[in-house]
Design a protein around this motif. Structure first.
Motif, PDB file in Angstrom:
ATOM      1  N   VAL A  10      45.310  49.519  43.722  1.00 29.27           N
ATOM      2  CA  VAL A  10      46.096  50.474  42.944  1.00 29.27           C
ATOM      3  C   VAL A  10      45.547  51.878  43.237  1.00 29.27           C
ATOM      4  O   VAL A  10      44.469  52.243  42.745  1.00 29.27           O
ATOM      5  N   PRO A  11      46.268  52.664  44.069  1.00 31.82           N
ATOM      6  CA  PRO A  11      45.756  53.987  44.433  1.00 31.82           C
ATOM      7  C   PRO A  11      45.741  54.939  43.244  1.00 31.82           C
ATOM      8  O   PRO A  11      46.594  54.860  42.354  1.00 31.82           O
ATOM      9  N   ASP A  12      44.735  55.819  43.245  1.00 28.57           N
ATOM     10  CA  ASP A  12      44.635  56.901  42.259  1.00 28.57           C
ATOM     11  C   ASP A  12      44.550  56.393  40.822  1.00 28.57           C
ATOM     12  O   ASP A  12      45.094  57.015  39.905  1.00 28.57           O
ATOM     13  N   TYR A  13      43.877  55.273  40.619  1.00 30.30           N
ATOM     14  CA  TYR A  13      43.608  54.767  39.273  1.00 30.30           C
ATOM     15  C   TYR A  13      42.127  54.418  39.166  1.00 30.30           C
ATOM     16  O   TYR A  13      41.611  53.776  40.095  1.00 30.30           O
ATOM     17  N   PRO A  14      41.443  54.767  38.090  1.00 25.67           N
ATOM     18  CA  PRO A  14      41.902  55.553  36.934  1.00 25.67           C
ATOM     19  C   PRO A  14      41.855  57.059  37.158  1.00 25.67           C
ATOM     20  O   PRO A  14      42.186  57.809  36.244  1.00 25.67           O
ATOM     21  N   LYS A  15      41.461  57.473  38.399  1.00 20.42           N
ATOM     22  CA  LYS A  15      41.364  58.904  38.717  1.00 20.42           C
ATOM     23  C   LYS A  15      41.906  59.124  40.122  1.00 20.42           C
ATOM     24  O   LYS A  15      41.809  58.221  40.956  1.00 20.42           O
ATOM     25  N   PRO A  16      42.404  60.318  40.431  1.00 21.25           N
ATOM     26  CA  PRO A  16      42.832  60.603  41.801  1.00 21.25           C
ATOM     27  C   PRO A  16      41.706  60.322  42.797  1.00 21.25           C
ATOM     28  O   PRO A  16      40.543  60.647  42.536  1.00 21.25           O
ATOM     29  N   GLY A  17      42.059  59.684  43.911  1.00 20.13           N
ATOM     30  CA  GLY A  17      41.076  59.420  44.960  1.00 20.13           C
ATOM     31  C   GLY A  17      40.425  58.054  44.861  1.00 20.13           C
ATOM     32  O   GLY A  17      39.819  57.587  45.828  1.00 20.13           O
ATOM     33  N   VAL A  18      40.517  57.387  43.716  1.00 22.41           N
ATOM     34  CA  VAL A  18      39.938  56.049  43.566  1.00 22.41           C
ATOM     35  C   VAL A  18      41.011  55.009  43.886  1.00 22.41           C
ATOM     36  O   VAL A  18      42.144  55.107  43.407  1.00 22.41           O
ATOM     37  N   VAL A  19      40.656  54.027  44.729  1.00 24.18           N
ATOM     38  CA  VAL A  19      41.549  52.881  44.957  1.00 24.18           C
ATOM     39  C   VAL A  19      41.026  51.742  44.091  1.00 24.18           C
ATOM     40  O   VAL A  19      39.988  51.150  44.386  1.00 24.18           O
ATOM     41  N   PHE A  20      41.749  51.466  43.021  1.00 24.75           N
ATOM     42  CA  PHE A  20      41.289  50.481  42.040  1.00 24.75           C
ATOM     43  C   PHE A  20      41.615  49.071  42.511  1.00 24.75           C
ATOM     44  O   PHE A  20      42.742  48.789  42.921  1.00 24.75           O
ATOM     45  N   LYS A  21      40.625  48.193  42.448  1.00 24.99           N
ATOM     46  CA  LYS A  21      40.790  46.782  42.838  1.00 24.99           C
ATOM     47  C   LYS A  21      41.179  45.992  41.596  1.00 24.99           C
ATOM     48  O   LYS A  21      40.325  45.709  40.743  1.00 24.99           O
ATOM     49  N   ASP A  22      42.442  45.663  41.500  1.00 19.81           N
ATOM     50  CA  ASP A  22      42.983  44.988  40.320  1.00 19.81           C
ATOM     51  C   ASP A  22      42.901  43.481  40.508  1.00 19.81           C
ATOM     52  O   ASP A  22      43.564  42.921  41.395  1.00 19.81           O
ATOM     53  N   ILE A  23      42.103  42.822  39.655  1.00 20.24           N
ATOM     54  CA  ILE A  23      41.909  41.368  39.814  1.00 20.24           C
ATOM     55  C   ILE A  23      42.858  40.547  38.947  1.00 20.24           C
ATOM     56  O   ILE A  23      42.776  39.321  38.935  1.00 20.24           O
ATOM     57  N   THR A  24      43.770  41.187  38.227  1.00 16.98           N
ATOM     58  CA  THR A  24      44.635  40.402  37.334  1.00 16.98           C
ATOM     59  C   THR A  24      45.513  39.393  38.093  1.00 16.98           C
ATOM     60  O   THR A  24      45.729  38.286  37.583  1.00 16.98           O
ATOM     61  N   PRO A  25      45.991  39.692  39.318  1.00 18.23           N
ATOM     62  CA  PRO A  25      46.769  38.650  40.022  1.00 18.23           C
ATOM     63  C   PRO A  25      45.923  37.423  40.376  1.00 18.23           C
ATOM     64  O   PRO A  25      46.443  36.309  40.442  1.00 18.23           O
ATOM     65  N   LEU A  26      44.632  37.627  40.584  1.00 18.99           N
ATOM     66  CA  LEU A  26      43.728  36.493  40.847  1.00 18.99           C
ATOM     67  C   LEU A  26      43.536  35.675  39.570  1.00 18.99           C
ATOM     68  O   LEU A  26      43.576  34.447  39.587  1.00 18.99           O
ATOM     69  N   LEU A  27      43.358  36.380  38.448  1.00 15.15           N
ATOM     70  CA  LEU A  27      43.084  35.683  37.187  1.00 15.15           C
ATOM     71  C   LEU A  27      44.270  34.831  36.744  1.00 15.15           C
ATOM     72  O   LEU A  27      44.079  33.760  36.162  1.00 15.15           O
ATOM     73  N   ASP A  28      45.488  35.313  37.005  1.00 15.14           N
ATOM     74  CA  ASP A  28      46.636  34.546  36.513  1.00 15.14           C
ATOM     75  C   ASP A  28      47.128  33.504  37.519  1.00 15.14           C
ATOM     76  O   ASP A  28      48.134  32.826  37.270  1.00 15.14           O
ATOM     77  N   ASP A  29      46.395  33.345  38.624  1.00 15.22           N
ATOM     78  CA  ASP A  29      46.686  32.276  39.581  1.00 15.22           C
ATOM     79  C   ASP A  29      45.684  31.135  39.331  1.00 15.22           C
ATOM     80  O   ASP A  29      44.482  31.290  39.572  1.00 15.22           O
ATOM     81  N   ALA A  30      46.178  30.013  38.839  1.00 14.92           N
ATOM     82  CA  ALA A  30      45.290  28.935  38.377  1.00 14.92           C
ATOM     83  C   ALA A  30      44.331  28.468  39.472  1.00 14.92           C
ATOM     84  O   ALA A  30      43.137  28.261  39.224  1.00 14.92           O
ATOM     85  N   GLU A  31      44.843  28.317  40.705  1.00 21.10           N
ATOM     86  CA  GLU A  31      43.996  27.810  41.796  1.00 21.10           C
ATOM     87  C   GLU A  31      42.872  28.795  42.117  1.00 21.10           C
ATOM     88  O   GLU A  31      41.705  28.413  42.273  1.00 21.10           O
ATOM     89  N   SER A  32      43.213  30.078  42.201  1.00 17.44           N
ATOM     90  CA  SER A  32      42.214  31.087  42.560  1.00 17.44           C
ATOM     91  C   SER A  32      41.170  31.233  41.466  1.00 17.44           C
ATOM     92  O   SER A  32      39.964  31.306  41.740  1.00 17.44           O
ATOM     93  N   PHE A  33      41.640  31.297  40.219  1.00 16.51           N
ATOM     94  CA  PHE A  33      40.702  31.467  39.109  1.00 16.51           C
ATOM     95  C   PHE A  33      39.745  30.283  39.026  1.00 16.51           C
ATOM     96  O   PHE A  33      38.525  30.449  38.892  1.00 16.51           O
ATOM     97  N   ALA A  34      40.297  29.073  39.156  1.00 14.74           N
ATOM     98  CA  ALA A  34      39.442  27.880  39.086  1.00 14.74           C
ATOM     99  C   ALA A  34      38.435  27.862  40.234  1.00 14.74           C
ATOM    100  O   ALA A  34      37.263  27.517  40.033  1.00 14.74           O
ATOM    101  N   ALA A  35      38.874  28.250  41.428  1.00 13.78           N
ATOM    102  CA  ALA A  35      37.965  28.242  42.581  1.00 13.78           C
ATOM    103  C   ALA A  35      36.829  29.241  42.375  1.00 13.78           C
ATOM    104  O   ALA A  35      35.668  28.960  42.712  1.00 13.78           O
ATOM    105  N   LEU A  36      37.151  30.391  41.813  1.00 15.59           N
ATOM    106  CA  LEU A  36      36.110  31.402  41.575  1.00 15.59           C
ATOM    107  C   LEU A  36      35.137  30.937  40.493  1.00 15.59           C
ATOM    108  O   LEU A  36      33.919  31.085  40.648  1.00 15.59           O
TER     109      LEU A  36
END
Ligand SMILES: O=P(O)(O)OC[C@H]1O[C@H](OP(=O)(O)OP(=O)(O)O)[C@H](O)[C@@H]1O
Ligand SMILES: Nc1ncnc2[nH]cnc12
Length: 180
Positions: free
Chosen positions: A16-42
């Motif tokens: 997610v570009p420019d979150y929470p501040k301009p210039g930061v590329v935020f790594k959003d893990i929510t798609p990983l958390l809501d994927d049962a296979e990925s979350f369980a593997a982690l």
């Protein structure tokens, strides 16, 4: 580190570009958390590393670290200890201020969180500048516990967190499932 696990999980992290501040590329893990296979593997991976490192407690760093550390502790048969942002834990606490990629904060742990002989695995989602993890290591040392390892979901190598933590860790392993 398993390249298969890294590939599975990396595919579920959203930039997610420019979150929470301009210039930061935020790594959003929510798609990983809501994927049962990925979350369980982690969670399985964290549990396996906690067991292999002989951890008796798994520390999660607020807030995203909680989501990974608590089920990881359960999987390993270890206890869970929250390191929280200032003012959230009741009773006597140790405090540590720090800077991170996009701000500064204070984290705390309860003075009686650890028992003699505890071995601690520190878990978080992102290692960026290393400010948060460094402050957590400082708190754990001040609380009298031994760090058995640090496991991160991902490491943003270009921000130098590993170099910052290495002098504090010595031979203690610092592992990241995904290297960026
Ligand atoms: O290596 P650093 O530069 O210290 O950055 C890493 C920290 O930043 C994020 O936490 P944040 O403080 O944004 O808290 P959150 O989990 O509550 O969103 C992340 O979850 C790590 O804890
Ligand atoms: N770029 C980033 N994305 C997500 N969490 C972070 N914590 C520090 N830097 C971060």
């Amino acid at each position: 580190m398993s390249t298969e696990l890294a590939a599975l999980l990396a595919a579920k992290i959203r930039d997610v570009p420019d979150y929470p501040k301009p210039g930061v590329v935020f790594k959003d893990i929510t798609p990983l958390l809501d994927d049962a296979e990925s979350f369980a593997a982690l969670v399985r991976h964290i549990g396996e590393r906690a067991r292999a490192l002989g951890a008796t407690k798994v520390v999660g760093l607020e807030a995203r670290g909680f989501i990974l550390a608590a089920p990881g502790a359960y999987a390993a048969g270890a206890g869970f200890v929250p390191v929280r942002k200032e003012g959230k834990l009741p009773g006597a606490c140790l405090s540590q201020s720090y800077d991170l990629e996009y701000g500064s904060a204070v984290i705390e742990v309860q003075v009686d969180a650890f028992s003699p002989g505890d071995r601690v695995l520190v878990v978080d989602d992102v290692l960026a500048t290393g400010g948060t993890a460094e402050a957590a290591l400082e708190l754990i040392a001040r609380a009298g516990a031994e760090v058995a390892g640090v496991v991160m979901l991902m490491e943003l190598g270009f921000l130098g967190g590993r170099e910052r933590l290495l002098p504090k860790l010595g031979d203690v392993p610092l592992e990241a499932v995904i290297q960026i």
